[in-house]
Design an enzyme around this catalytic site. Structure first.
Site, mmCIF file in Angstrom:
data_model
loop_
_atom_site.group_PDB
_atom_site.id
_atom_site.type_symbol
_atom_site.label_atom_id
_atom_site.label_comp_id
_atom_site.label_asym_id
_atom_site.label_seq_id
_atom_site.Cartn_x
_atom_site.Cartn_y
_atom_site.Cartn_z
ATOM 1 C CG ASP A 93 -2.051 0.994 1.120
ATOM 2 O OD1 ASP A 93 -3.203 0.564 1.022
ATOM 3 O OD2 ASP A 93 -1.770 2.223 1.119
ATOM 4 C CB ILE A 94 0.848 4.271 -2.142
ATOM 5 C CG1 ILE A 94 1.969 5.129 -2.685
ATOM 6 C CG2 ILE A 94 -0.391 5.072 -1.839
ATOM 7 C CD1 ILE A 94 1.711 5.664 -4.088
ATOM 8 C CG ASN A 101 -12.031 -0.579 3.768
ATOM 9 O OD1 ASN A 101 -12.323 -1.082 4.841
ATOM 10 N ND2 ASN A 101 -10.892 0.070 3.584
ATOM 11 N N GLY A 104 -16.113 2.836 3.412
ATOM 12 C CA GLY A 104 -14.845 3.560 3.329
ATOM 13 C C GLY A 104 -13.989 3.155 2.144
ATOM 14 C CG HIS A 145 -8.490 -3.022 -2.373
ATOM 15 N ND1 HIS A 145 -9.394 -2.282 -3.095
ATOM 16 C CD2 HIS A 145 -8.270 -2.325 -1.232
ATOM 17 C CE1 HIS A 145 -9.707 -1.186 -2.416
ATOM 18 N NE2 HIS A 145 -9.038 -1.192 -1.281
ATOM 19 C CG LEU A 146 -7.635 -9.532 1.840
ATOM 20 C CD1 LEU A 146 -8.864 -9.353 2.728
ATOM 21 C CD2 LEU A 146 -7.386 -11.028 1.599
ATOM 22 C CG HIS A 147 -6.887 -2.858 3.119
ATOM 23 N ND1 HIS A 147 -6.098 -1.758 2.933
ATOM 24 C CD2 HIS A 147 -8.065 -2.561 2.514
ATOM 25 C CE1 HIS A 147 -6.754 -0.828 2.265
ATOM 26 N NE2 HIS A 147 -7.966 -1.299 1.998
HETATM 27 P P1 5GP Z 1 -9.704 1.477 0.223
HETATM 28 O O1 5GP Z 1 -9.943 2.691 1.057
HETATM 29 O O2 5GP Z 1 -10.304 1.605 -1.150
HETATM 30 O O3 5GP Z 1 -10.095 0.198 0.923
HETATM 31 O O4 5GP Z 1 -8.150 1.350 0.085
HETATM 32 C C1 5GP Z 1 -7.443 1.852 -0.991
HETATM 33 C C2 5GP Z 1 -5.981 1.745 -0.617
HETATM 34 O O5 5GP Z 1 -5.219 1.913 -1.787
HETATM 35 C C3 5GP Z 1 -5.526 2.812 0.383
HETATM 36 O O6 5GP Z 1 -4.997 2.183 1.540
HETATM 37 C C4 5GP Z 1 -4.484 3.617 -0.393
HETATM 38 O O7 5GP Z 1 -3.382 4.004 0.408
HETATM 39 C C5 5GP Z 1 -4.052 2.648 -1.477
HETATM 40 N N1 5GP Z 1 -3.633 3.279 -2.724
HETATM 41 C C6 5GP Z 1 -4.263 4.290 -3.367
HETATM 42 N N2 5GP Z 1 -3.612 4.610 -4.498
HETATM 43 C C7 5GP Z 1 -2.542 3.775 -4.564
HETATM 44 C C8 5GP Z 1 -1.476 3.628 -5.508
HETATM 45 O O8 5GP Z 1 -1.386 4.315 -6.531
HETATM 46 N N3 5GP Z 1 -0.553 2.672 -5.250
HETATM 47 C C9 5GP Z 1 -0.620 1.876 -4.132
HETATM 48 N N4 5GP Z 1 0.352 0.965 -3.981
HETATM 49 N N5 5GP Z 1 -1.606 1.996 -3.224
HETATM 50 C C10 5GP Z 1 -2.555 2.924 -3.441
#
Ligand code: 5GP
Ligand code: ZN
Length: 116
Positions: A33-34, A89, A95, A102-104
């Site tokens: 994650d970035i 999420n 959120g 995607h799975l965190h």
């Molecule tokens: P969500 O809130 O949709 O469950 O999580 C999206 C996740 O994607 C966030 O934790 C965010 O930091 C990550 N993310 C967003 N843009 C990028 C990107 O360009 N590259 C990477 N590696 N992660 C990203």
């Protein structure tokens, strides 16, 4: 395979946007994650486009199970051997910001900071 040319994670899966990849096979991709919320914060994504878990049906059972079963191996290999959290999420109230399921995977030595 269905992909969306405007989707961030489809672009990462296609190699059009760089990411710190840790795993790839025919069906899945995992990368850091970035904005990590823990010492180890991986995102495990299917390579095909599905916007969110709200779109999943019984037809998705096999790959969803495979994605979950892959998580412990990835975390063992990338600093999460001590345990980890899994989180999906879903939708605006869940959120979700990137509309590609995607799975965190969050782990690494505690403390993680707020929210950990
Ligand atoms: P969500 O809130 O949709 O469950 O999580 C999206 C996740 O994607 C966030 O934790 C965010 O930091 C990550 N993310 C967003 N843009 C990028 C990107 O360009 N590259 C990477 N590696 N992660 C990203
Ligand atoms: Zn996508």
């Amino acid at each position: 395979m269905h992909t969306d040319p405007n989707c961030l994670f489809c672009k990462i899966a296609a190699g059009q946007i760089p990411a710190r990849k840790v795993y790839e096979d025919e069906r899945f991709l995992a990368f850091h994650d970035i904005h990590p919320a823990a010492p180890v914060h991986l995102l495990l994504v299917p390579k095909h486009h599905i916007a969110s878990l709200a779109d999943a049906t019984e037809a998705d059972t096999d790959w969803l199970g495979a994605m979950m079963a892959l998580a412990p191996r990835l975390m063992r290999e990338h600093g999460g051997a001590g345990g980890f959290k899994t989180q999906i999420n879903t939708g605006p109230d869940g959120g979700q910001e990137v509309m590609h399921l995607h799975l965190h995977l969050l782990g690494g030595p505690r403390p993680w900071g707020k929210g950990g």
